[in-house]
Write a protein that holds these residues in place. Structure first.
Motif, PDB file in Angstrom:
ATOM      1  N   PRO A 175       4.049  26.477  16.949  1.00 50.92           N
ATOM      2  CA  PRO A 175       4.603  27.782  16.562  1.00 50.92           C
ATOM      3  C   PRO A 175       5.583  27.707  15.402  1.00 50.92           C
ATOM      4  N   SER A 176       5.977  26.490  15.005  1.00 50.33           N
ATOM      5  CA  SER A 176       6.919  26.332  13.899  1.00 50.33           C
ATOM      6  C   SER A 176       6.233  26.318  12.546  1.00 50.33           C
ATOM      7  N   THR A 177       4.922  26.573  12.512  1.00 51.76           N
ATOM      8  CA  THR A 177       4.178  26.456  11.252  1.00 51.76           C
ATOM      9  C   THR A 177       3.577  27.778  10.799  1.00 51.76           C
ATOM     10  N   ASP A 178       4.134  28.889  11.277  1.00 49.40           N
ATOM     11  CA  ASP A 178       3.631  30.199  10.861  1.00 49.40           C
ATOM     12  C   ASP A 178       3.806  30.439   9.362  1.00 49.40           C
ATOM     13  N   PHE A 179       4.754  29.727   8.763  1.00 53.48           N
ATOM     14  CA  PHE A 179       5.039  29.921   7.334  1.00 53.48           C
ATOM     15  C   PHE A 179       3.990  29.275   6.438  1.00 53.48           C
ATOM     16  N   VAL A 180       3.105  28.467   6.996  1.00 49.64           N
ATOM     17  CA  VAL A 180       2.133  27.717   6.193  1.00 49.64           C
ATOM     18  C   VAL A 180       0.937  28.606   5.875  1.00 49.64           C
ATOM     19  N   PRO A 181       0.684  28.924   4.607  1.00 50.09           N
ATOM     20  CA  PRO A 181      -0.434  29.812   4.253  1.00 50.09           C
ATOM     21  C   PRO A 181      -1.773  29.083   4.283  1.00 50.09           C
ATOM     22  N   ASP A 182      -2.840  29.873   4.345  1.00 51.29           N
ATOM     23  CA  ASP A 182      -4.180  29.290   4.357  1.00 51.29           C
ATOM     24  C   ASP A 182      -4.413  28.401   3.143  1.00 51.29           C
ATOM     25  N   GLU A 183      -3.897  28.794   2.004  1.00 44.86           N
ATOM     26  CA  GLU A 183      -4.111  28.018   0.779  1.00 44.86           C
ATOM     27  C   GLU A 183      -3.615  26.593   0.930  1.00 44.86           C
ATOM     28  N   ILE A 184      -2.463  26.420   1.573  1.00 47.24           N
ATOM     29  CA  ILE A 184      -1.909  25.083   1.762  1.00 47.24           C
ATOM     30  C   ILE A 184      -2.749  24.286   2.744  1.00 47.24           C
ATOM     31  N   VAL A 185      -3.205  24.933   3.815  1.00 42.67           N
ATOM     32  CA  VAL A 185      -4.067  24.246   4.768  1.00 42.67           C
ATOM     33  C   VAL A 185      -5.322  23.747   4.065  1.00 42.67           C
ATOM     34  N   ASP A 186      -5.921  24.585   3.251  1.00 38.51           N
ATOM     35  CA  ASP A 186      -7.141  24.204   2.532  1.00 38.51           C
ATOM     36  C   ASP A 186      -6.877  23.079   1.533  1.00 38.51           C
ATOM     37  N   GLY A 230       0.819  -1.193   0.000  1.00 31.47           N
ATOM     38  CA  GLY A 230       0.000   0.000   0.000  1.00 31.47           C
ATOM     39  C   GLY A 230       0.854   1.245   0.000  1.00 31.47           C
ATOM     40  N   PHE A 231       0.243   2.358  -0.368  1.00 29.79           N
ATOM     41  CA  PHE A 231       0.909   3.657  -0.436  1.00 29.79           C
ATOM     42  C   PHE A 231       0.194   4.618   0.497  1.00 29.79           C
ATOM     43  N   ILE A 232       0.941   5.213   1.440  1.00 25.89           N
ATOM     44  CA  ILE A 232       0.395   6.216   2.340  1.00 25.89           C
ATOM     45  C   ILE A 232       0.867   7.588   1.887  1.00 25.89           C
ATOM     46  N   LEU A 233      -0.081   8.431   1.507  1.00 30.40           N
ATOM     47  CA  LEU A 233       0.216   9.799   1.094  1.00 30.40           C
ATOM     48  C   LEU A 233      -0.351  10.743   2.140  1.00 30.40           C
ATOM     49  N   GLN A 234       0.526  11.470   2.810  1.00 27.72           N
ATOM     50  CA  GLN A 234       0.095  12.332   3.897  1.00 27.72           C
ATOM     51  C   GLN A 234      -0.174  13.755   3.404  1.00 27.72           C
ATOM     52  N   LEU A 235      -1.211  13.884   2.610  1.00 30.40           N
ATOM     53  CA  LEU A 235      -1.817  15.149   2.195  1.00 30.40           C
ATOM     54  C   LEU A 235      -3.015  14.806   1.334  1.00 30.40           C
ATOM     55  N   ALA A 236      -3.986  15.725   1.262  1.00 29.67           N
ATOM     56  CA  ALA A 236      -5.238  15.426   0.567  1.00 29.67           C
ATOM     57  C   ALA A 236      -5.500  16.375  -0.588  1.00 29.67           C
ATOM     58  N   ASP A 237      -4.453  16.809  -1.252  1.00 30.62           N
ATOM     59  CA  ASP A 237      -4.605  17.686  -2.414  1.00 30.62           C
ATOM     60  C   ASP A 237      -4.839  16.832  -3.657  1.00 30.62           C
ATOM     61  N   PRO A 238      -5.959  16.982  -4.350  1.00 28.91           N
ATOM     62  CA  PRO A 238      -6.237  16.112  -5.501  1.00 28.91           C
ATOM     63  C   PRO A 238      -5.174  16.170  -6.593  1.00 28.91           C
ATOM     64  N   PHE A 239      -4.630  17.373  -6.900  1.00 28.12           N
ATOM     65  CA  PHE A 239      -3.616  17.480  -7.950  1.00 28.12           C
ATOM     66  C   PHE A 239      -2.383  16.648  -7.603  1.00 28.12           C
ATOM     67  N   LEU A 240      -1.886  16.806  -6.385  1.00 29.01           N
ATOM     68  CA  LEU A 240      -0.697  16.066  -5.979  1.00 29.01           C
ATOM     69  C   LEU A 240      -0.998  14.587  -5.807  1.00 29.01           C
ATOM     70  N   THR A 241      -2.199  14.265  -5.335  1.00 27.51           N
ATOM     71  CA  THR A 241      -2.586  12.861  -5.206  1.00 27.51           C
ATOM     72  C   THR A 241      -2.555  12.169  -6.552  1.00 27.51           C
ATOM     73  N   GLU A 242      -3.127  12.801  -7.565  1.00 28.31           N
ATOM     74  CA  GLU A 242      -3.139  12.196  -8.902  1.00 28.31           C
ATOM     75  C   GLU A 242      -1.717  11.959  -9.392  1.00 28.31           C
ATOM     76  N   TRP A 243      -0.843  12.948  -9.209  1.00 21.13           N
ATOM     77  CA  TRP A 243       0.550  12.850  -9.673  1.00 21.13           C
ATOM     78  C   TRP A 243       1.279  11.708  -8.968  1.00 21.13           C
ATOM     79  N   MET A 244       1.094  11.602  -7.658  1.00 17.85           N
ATOM     80  CA  MET A 244       1.839  10.608  -6.889  1.00 17.85           C
ATOM     81  C   MET A 244       1.275   9.203  -7.049  1.00 17.85           C
ATOM     82  N   VAL A 245      -0.033   9.069  -7.122  1.00 14.18           N
ATOM     83  CA  VAL A 245      -0.627   7.753  -7.353  1.00 14.18           C
ATOM     84  C   VAL A 245      -0.176   7.204  -8.699  1.00 14.18           C
TER      85      VAL A 245
END
Length: 333
Positions: free
Chosen positions: A270-281, A167-182
């Motif tokens: 506190p180490s994740t201030d660099f993460v923008p809302d777009e990435i969280v979404d 099996g493959f575990i991908l730790q993010l739920a972005d459809p574009f990246l999921t398609e590329w990695m799958v």
């Protein structure tokens, strides 16, 4: 689509067990935990209690690694749980990020990881395997079964997953990246002479059900920091604009400065201030149930077999219950 629940093994262990029982009642099929012995409690001890207090839930680490335990110990532990509870474990495995770095060691090489996948699976299923130049077998294993799922992001790791993992575990739920990695995993499986559709695809990411998106983002922003650790490794290995990794994955870490593992995987890191809302979404599932259902249907259309909910925030029970009441039933159509 199957559903899993992912937790950290924070004390008290009784709460981890209680949440896993709640997940099973709500239709989740898998229970996962982090595996980092310094940061959290030892998961395999807790697995025995989760398995004893559930009936069908499958349990495993997301993820273990080849370096913190010897391979025969890892295999024997899984095989013992399977013998006691009827082949209800899955071995999620990766190079080791927090587990190795917090202990002052580097993550394992992909070569070592690939060897470990085969050795741990063979031993846990009762076959002989070569461990440090010595042929070993667990003579007491009967009818053992241990699927091994590998976590990966980069091109070489994705290729290894397709070549060797169940099996493959991908730790993010972005459809574009999921398609590329799958696609990368399945292409590698086909090139290795394996059935690409036989590789189970598991997407794991935080999910927060509710109307207050600003609050949900703050509760899940830590995840972009956790993923950023792996992305930083890829950038150092391949370069920022190498073409080997999608820039949609690498662009957001430009403002990343250090990382404190004492807050790893926790809301308010506190180490994740660099993460923008777009990435969280993009990386997470946020909003009312309808938003979760829409994104999960898109992921299912890309071949995702399981969505594993990272439930590290201030709405653990309500998220499990919302999935059980509205989201899991909708994905059964």
């Amino acid at each position: 689509m199957d559903f899993g629940l992912v937790l950290q093994t924070d004390p008290p262990a009784s709460r981890v067990i209680s949440l896993m029982k709640r997940a099973e009642r709500n239709g989740f099929t898998h229970g996962w935990t982090f595996d980092s012995a310094v940061l959290w409690q030892e998961p395999f001890v807790i697995y025995s209690q989760i398995l004893a207090n559930t009936t069908t839930l499958k349990i495993g680490p997301m993820v273990t690694n080849p370096g913190t335990r010897t391979w025969e110990v890892t295999a024997s532990t899984f095989a013992t749980l399977n013998d006691m509870f009827g082949n209800r474990t899955v071995c999620g495995i990766g190079r080791g990020d927090s587990a190795m770095r917090v202990a002052g060691r580097k993550p394992n090489t992909l070569a070592r990881l690939g060897e470990a996948i085969e050795v741990i699976r063979d031993l846990a299923e009762g076959r002989e395997a070569d461990v440090d130049g010595r042929r070993l077998r667990l003579p007491w294993v009967r009818d053992g079964k241990l699927p091994v799922w590998m976590a990966a992001y980069g091109p070489k790791a994705l290729a290894l997953t397709g070549q060797k993992a169940d099996g493959f575990i991908l730790q993010l739920a972005d459809p574009f990246l999921t398609e590329w990695m799958v696609k990368a995993v399945r292409d590698a499986a086909a090139e290795a002479g394996r059935d690409p559709d036989a590789v189970t695809i598991c997407v794991a990411a935080p999910a927060y059900v509710g109307e207050d998106l600003a609050h949900a983002r703050e509760q899940c922003r830590w995840f972009g920091g956790m993923v950023g650790n792996h992305v930083a490794d890829l950038v150092s290995r391949y370069g920022e604009h190498s073409g080997m990794v999608p820039e949609a994955l690498t662009d957001y870490i430009k403002n990343r400065e250090g990382y404190d593992y004492s807050h790893h995987g926790r809301a308010g890191n506190p180490s994740t201030d660099f993460v923008p809302d777009e990435i969280v979404d993009r990386f997470c599932l946020l909003g009312p149930p309808e938003a979760h259902i829409e994104k999960l249907r898109a992921l299912r259309g890309l071949g995702v077999d399981q969505f594993a909910v990272y439930d590290m925030h201030d709405a653990q029970e309500t998220t499990i219950d919302a999935y059980g009441a509205e989201i899991i039933p909708a994905l059964g159509d």
